[in-house]
Design a protein around this motif. Structure first.
Motif, mmCIF file in Angstrom:
data_model
loop_
_atom_site.group_PDB
_atom_site.id
_atom_site.type_symbol
_atom_site.label_atom_id
_atom_site.label_comp_id
_atom_site.label_asym_id
_atom_site.label_seq_id
_atom_site.Cartn_x
_atom_site.Cartn_y
_atom_site.Cartn_z
ATOM 1 N N LEU A 118 0.950 -1.188 0.138
ATOM 2 C CA LEU A 118 -0.035 0.007 0.019
ATOM 3 C C LEU A 118 0.824 1.187 0.202
ATOM 4 O O LEU A 118 0.463 2.317 -0.663
ATOM 5 C CB LEU A 118 -0.968 0.080 1.273
ATOM 6 C CG LEU A 118 -1.918 -1.262 1.267
ATOM 7 C CD1 LEU A 118 -2.743 -1.089 2.668
ATOM 8 C CD2 LEU A 118 -3.013 -1.193 0.237
ATOM 9 N N ILE A 119 2.071 1.353 0.504
ATOM 10 C CA ILE A 119 2.812 2.396 0.785
ATOM 11 C C ILE A 119 3.589 2.535 -0.555
ATOM 12 O O ILE A 119 3.916 3.616 -0.966
ATOM 13 C CB ILE A 119 3.596 2.143 1.993
ATOM 14 C CG1 ILE A 119 3.146 2.441 3.109
ATOM 15 C CG2 ILE A 119 4.936 3.412 1.964
ATOM 16 C CD1 ILE A 119 4.025 1.985 4.316
ATOM 17 N N THR A 120 4.073 1.328 -1.236
ATOM 18 C CA THR A 120 4.946 1.427 -2.185
ATOM 19 C C THR A 120 4.069 1.745 -3.579
ATOM 20 O O THR A 120 4.483 1.748 -4.750
ATOM 21 C CB THR A 120 5.815 0.316 -2.569
ATOM 22 O OG1 THR A 120 5.057 -0.819 -2.452
ATOM 23 C CG2 THR A 120 6.869 0.291 -1.253
ATOM 24 N N GLY A 121 2.836 1.424 -3.618
ATOM 25 C CA GLY A 121 1.795 1.513 -4.629
ATOM 26 C C GLY A 121 1.838 0.357 -5.569
ATOM 27 O O GLY A 121 1.026 0.160 -6.696
ATOM 28 N N GLN A 122 2.172 -0.831 -4.901
ATOM 29 C CA GLN A 122 2.107 -1.930 -5.683
ATOM 30 C C GLN A 122 0.852 -2.879 -5.233
ATOM 31 O O GLN A 122 0.515 -2.818 -4.128
ATOM 32 C CB GLN A 122 3.248 -3.372 -5.540
ATOM 33 C CG GLN A 122 4.615 -2.418 -5.821
ATOM 34 C CD GLN A 122 5.801 -3.426 -5.461
ATOM 35 O OE1 GLN A 122 5.681 -4.055 -4.414
ATOM 36 N NE2 GLN A 122 7.079 -2.927 -5.777
ATOM 37 N N SER A 123 0.167 -3.223 -6.255
ATOM 38 C CA SER A 123 -1.110 -4.102 -5.887
ATOM 39 C C SER A 123 -1.110 -5.325 -5.736
ATOM 40 O O SER A 123 -2.017 -6.350 -5.362
ATOM 41 C CB SER A 123 -1.967 -3.598 -6.748
ATOM 42 O OG SER A 123 -1.703 -4.214 -8.191
ATOM 43 N N GLY A 124 0.099 -6.122 -5.767
ATOM 44 C CA GLY A 124 0.211 -7.504 -5.625
ATOM 45 C C GLY A 124 0.092 -8.332 -6.909
ATOM 46 O O GLY A 124 -0.047 -9.363 -7.104
ATOM 47 N N LYS A 125 -0.278 -7.427 -7.973
ATOM 48 C CA LYS A 125 -0.579 -8.323 -9.373
ATOM 49 C C LYS A 125 0.458 -8.447 -10.132
ATOM 50 O O LYS A 125 1.334 -7.351 -10.340
ATOM 51 C CB LYS A 125 -1.646 -7.412 -9.951
ATOM 52 C CG LYS A 125 -2.988 -7.572 -9.040
ATOM 53 C CD LYS A 125 -4.180 -6.882 -9.768
ATOM 54 C CE LYS A 125 -5.596 -6.910 -9.203
ATOM 55 N NZ LYS A 125 -6.567 -6.287 -9.672
#
Length: 121
Positions: A106-113
């Protein structure tokens, strides 16, 4: 007369060279002191940042627990649970700041996709 004058100039040149060498040594020593004090300031800043992150997380947990107990009548369980959660959040924040734990997506802007939009990593 020229020999006497040349001797005086040579002596003056040596004295100036010695003074320049002293000043260069002083400059090097001052630069070293400045670098050490800069490192010290960076360390102090990091220490204050880490301690404030930890204390604020614990304080927020305690305040939320107190408010939950006050309005829901769950004393002292809300305070105990949220204080412990605040402590855990503070430790996690400190570890993230130091770099021992990866930052949250959430902090780095990655959504895990992945690139295709799938949920797998």
């Amino acid at each position: 007369m020229t020999d006497h004058r040349d001797d005086g100039l040579e002596e003056r040149r040596k004295r100036l060279s010695a003074e320049l060498a002293d000043r260069k040594a002083d400059d090097v020593a001052e630069a070293k002191r400045d670098a050490q004090s800069e490192e010290s300031r960076k360390g102090m800043a990091l220490g204050f940042k880490l301690s404030s992150e930890f204390i604020s997380a614990v304080a927020v947990g305690a305040i939320l627990g107190f408010m939950l107990d006050r309005f829901a009548g769950t004393a002292p369980w809300g305070m105990i649970v949220l204080l412990l959660l605040g402590f855990c959040a503070g430790v996690l924040n400190v570890l993230r700041s130091v770099g021992k734990v990866a930052p949250s997506p959430l902090i780095t802007g990655q959504s895990g996709k992945d690139e295709k939009g799938n949920g797998g990593r």
